[in-house]
Design a protein around this motif. Sequence first.
Motif, PDB file in Angstrom:
ATOM      1  N   GLN A 206       0.835  -1.200   0.000  1.00 48.68           N
ATOM      2  CA  GLN A 206       0.000   0.000   0.000  1.00 48.68           C
ATOM      3  C   GLN A 206       0.871   1.253   0.000  1.00 48.68           C
ATOM      4  N   GLU A 207       2.117   1.089   0.425  1.00 46.97           N
ATOM      5  CA  GLU A 207       3.059   2.209   0.518  1.00 46.97           C
ATOM      6  C   GLU A 207       4.471   1.638   0.335  1.00 46.97           C
ATOM      7  N   THR A 208       4.811   1.318  -0.902  1.00 48.08           N
ATOM      8  CA  THR A 208       6.042   0.589  -1.205  1.00 48.08           C
ATOM      9  C   THR A 208       7.299   1.324  -0.754  1.00 48.08           C
ATOM     10  N   THR A 209       7.305   2.647  -0.870  1.00 49.47           N
ATOM     11  CA  THR A 209       8.536   3.416  -0.705  1.00 49.47           C
ATOM     12  C   THR A 209       9.052   3.517   0.723  1.00 49.47           C
ATOM     13  N   VAL A 210       8.225   3.216   1.733  1.00 49.99           N
ATOM     14  CA  VAL A 210       8.734   3.290   3.110  1.00 49.99           C
ATOM     15  C   VAL A 210       9.019   1.891   3.669  1.00 49.99           C
ATOM     16  N   TYR A 211       9.191   0.941   2.767  1.00 53.23           N
ATOM     17  CA  TYR A 211       9.495  -0.423   3.202  1.00 53.23           C
ATOM     18  C   TYR A 211      10.658  -0.436   4.199  1.00 53.23           C
ATOM     19  N   GLY A 212      10.497  -1.201   5.275  1.00 53.94           N
ATOM     20  CA  GLY A 212      11.576  -1.450   6.220  1.00 53.94           C
ATOM     21  C   GLY A 212      11.727  -0.444   7.333  1.00 53.94           C
ATOM     22  N   GLN A 213      11.008   0.664   7.270  1.00 55.22           N
ATOM     23  CA  GLN A 213      11.165   1.689   8.299  1.00 55.22           C
ATOM     24  C   GLN A 213      10.774   1.156   9.680  1.00 55.22           C
ATOM     25  N   ASP A 214       9.773   0.282   9.723  1.00 58.64           N
ATOM     26  CA  ASP A 214       9.311  -0.278  10.997  1.00 58.64           C
ATOM     27  C   ASP A 214      10.275  -1.335  11.536  1.00 58.64           C
ATOM     28  N   LEU A 215      10.916  -2.079  10.634  1.00 59.72           N
ATOM     29  CA  LEU A 215      11.812  -3.174  11.055  1.00 59.72           C
ATOM     30  C   LEU A 215      13.241  -2.707  11.294  1.00 59.72           C
ATOM     31  N   TYR A 216      13.719  -1.789  10.459  1.00 59.01           N
ATOM     32  CA  TYR A 216      15.143  -1.458  10.463  1.00 59.01           C
ATOM     33  C   TYR A 216      15.437  -0.012  10.865  1.00 59.01           C
ATOM     34  N   GLY A 217      14.383   0.736  11.183  1.00 56.96           N
ATOM     35  CA  GLY A 217      14.582   2.104  11.639  1.00 56.96           C
ATOM     36  C   GLY A 217      14.843   3.120  10.558  1.00 56.96           C
ATOM     37  N   GLU A 218      14.803   2.686   9.301  1.00 50.15           N
ATOM     38  CA  GLU A 218      14.993   3.592   8.174  1.00 50.15           C
ATOM     39  C   GLU A 218      14.373   2.971   6.926  1.00 50.15           C
ATOM     40  N   LYS A 219      14.075   3.817   5.968  1.00 48.27           N
ATOM     41  CA  LYS A 219      13.537   3.299   4.707  1.00 48.27           C
ATOM     42  C   LYS A 219      14.582   2.397   4.058  1.00 48.27           C
ATOM     43  N   SER A 220      14.173   1.175   3.732  1.00 51.67           N
ATOM     44  CA  SER A 220      15.147   0.172   3.296  1.00 51.67           C
ATOM     45  C   SER A 220      14.854  -0.400   1.919  1.00 51.67           C
ATOM     46  N   LEU A 221      13.982   0.260   1.145  1.00 51.05           N
ATOM     47  CA  LEU A 221      13.701  -0.233  -0.201  1.00 51.05           C
ATOM     48  C   LEU A 221      14.960  -0.284  -1.069  1.00 51.05           C
ATOM     49  N   PRO A 222      15.821   0.741  -1.055  1.00 48.98           N
ATOM     50  CA  PRO A 222      17.047   0.643  -1.859  1.00 48.98           C
ATOM     51  C   PRO A 222      17.893  -0.582  -1.509  1.00 48.98           C
ATOM     52  N   ARG A 223      18.017  -0.877  -0.204  1.00 54.19           N
ATOM     53  CA  ARG A 223      18.814  -2.038   0.220  1.00 54.19           C
ATOM     54  C   ARG A 223      18.163  -3.336  -0.254  1.00 54.19           C
ATOM     55  N   LEU A 224      16.836  -3.423  -0.146  1.00 58.24           N
ATOM     56  CA  LEU A 224      16.136  -4.608  -0.630  1.00 58.24           C
ATOM     57  C   LEU A 224      16.351  -4.778  -2.131  1.00 58.24           C
ATOM     58  N   LEU A 225      16.271  -3.692  -2.864  1.00 60.16           N
ATOM     59  CA  LEU A 225      16.454  -3.772  -4.313  1.00 60.16           C
ATOM     60  C   LEU A 225      17.848  -4.294  -4.670  1.00 60.16           C
ATOM     61  N   ARG A 226      18.865  -3.809  -3.970  1.00 63.10           N
ATOM     62  CA  ARG A 226      20.225  -4.273  -4.275  1.00 63.10           C
ATOM     63  C   ARG A 226      20.376  -5.765  -3.991  1.00 63.10           C
ATOM     64  N   GLU A 227      19.734  -6.253  -2.932  1.00 66.01           N
ATOM     65  CA  GLU A 227      19.786  -7.685  -2.617  1.00 66.01           C
ATOM     66  C   GLU A 227      19.071  -8.504  -3.687  1.00 66.01           C
ATOM     67  N   LEU A 228      17.914  -8.041  -4.123  1.00 63.95           N
ATOM     68  CA  LEU A 228      17.157  -8.769  -5.139  1.00 63.95           C
ATOM     69  C   LEU A 228      17.887  -8.780  -6.480  1.00 63.95           C
TER      70      LEU A 228
END
Length: 292
Positions: free
Chosen positions: A49-71
């Motif tokens: 529903q809000e792709t761009t703030v992925y990971g903020q709740d788990l990792y304390g910061e927006k983590s979409l860029p990091r997820l993308l690099r892993e994928l």
Amino acid sequence: IAEGCDKHCTYCIIPKLRGNYRSVPMERLVKEAEDLAKQGVKELILVAQETTVYGQDLYGEKSLPRLLRELCKIQGIWWIRLLYCYPEEVDEELIRVMKEEQKICHYIDLPIQHASDEILKRMGRRTSRAELVEIIGKLREAIPDIAIRTTLITGFPGETKEQHKELLEFINDMEFDRLGVFTYSPEEGTPAAAMEHQIDEEVKLDRQAELMELQQDISAELGERRIGQELLVMIEGKVADEDAYVGRSQADAPGVDGYVFVNTPETLVSGDFVRVKITGAVEYDLIGEISQ
């Protein structure tokens, strides 16, 4: 990649239905993507529903860029596509990753909903018209061939003729590659449903048709500009009784965007990637042939 949303747009019931934002752990997403790649999947589509703030709740910061690099490290995956990215959350780091990583499609779904500052404010959106222009400009400057999809809501409570005209002018200026328009539908329990000056359904439909007619003209013009270009196309199937196949380019998300029709006597199968020279365009689709 996540459930829920905490933006609280005035027309949306999702925050009440699904609660606060909850990201799926990155290691689980990477494992799922690796399993899909082993099964022959070649395109990943990231959505929430809000792709761009992925990971903020788990990792304390927006983590979409990091997820993308892993994928992007996963063998067998060719394309990674981003859907439903809130404009105000598209930052320099995300743009840089999209530019640097070859597997990330030069495509982004950027729902703006409107372009009138007054309507955006009443919708509870967090961007102004000027900020939308700035964000879109940054994306196009960094990635000149990026395809930008957006969605709009027409007929929001209190929308005037002048505000509708303002939206038409914005769409004409921005020339979005892909665009969808929804008529406003009141959701019980949302602030917008209780607002005064609800718009008649007939007016909503007229405004929707006018917006889509403009977008059809824009799409046709953009398609004409593609003629002569060479695109990488993923084959999805064969056209019955013809020496032709249907496929998609990086600019086409499945199920919502157009197709590339490829004329060739060669035998191709779904999942093949071919380079295609564009020879024609019709409304939302392109026509081409295998590059020699």
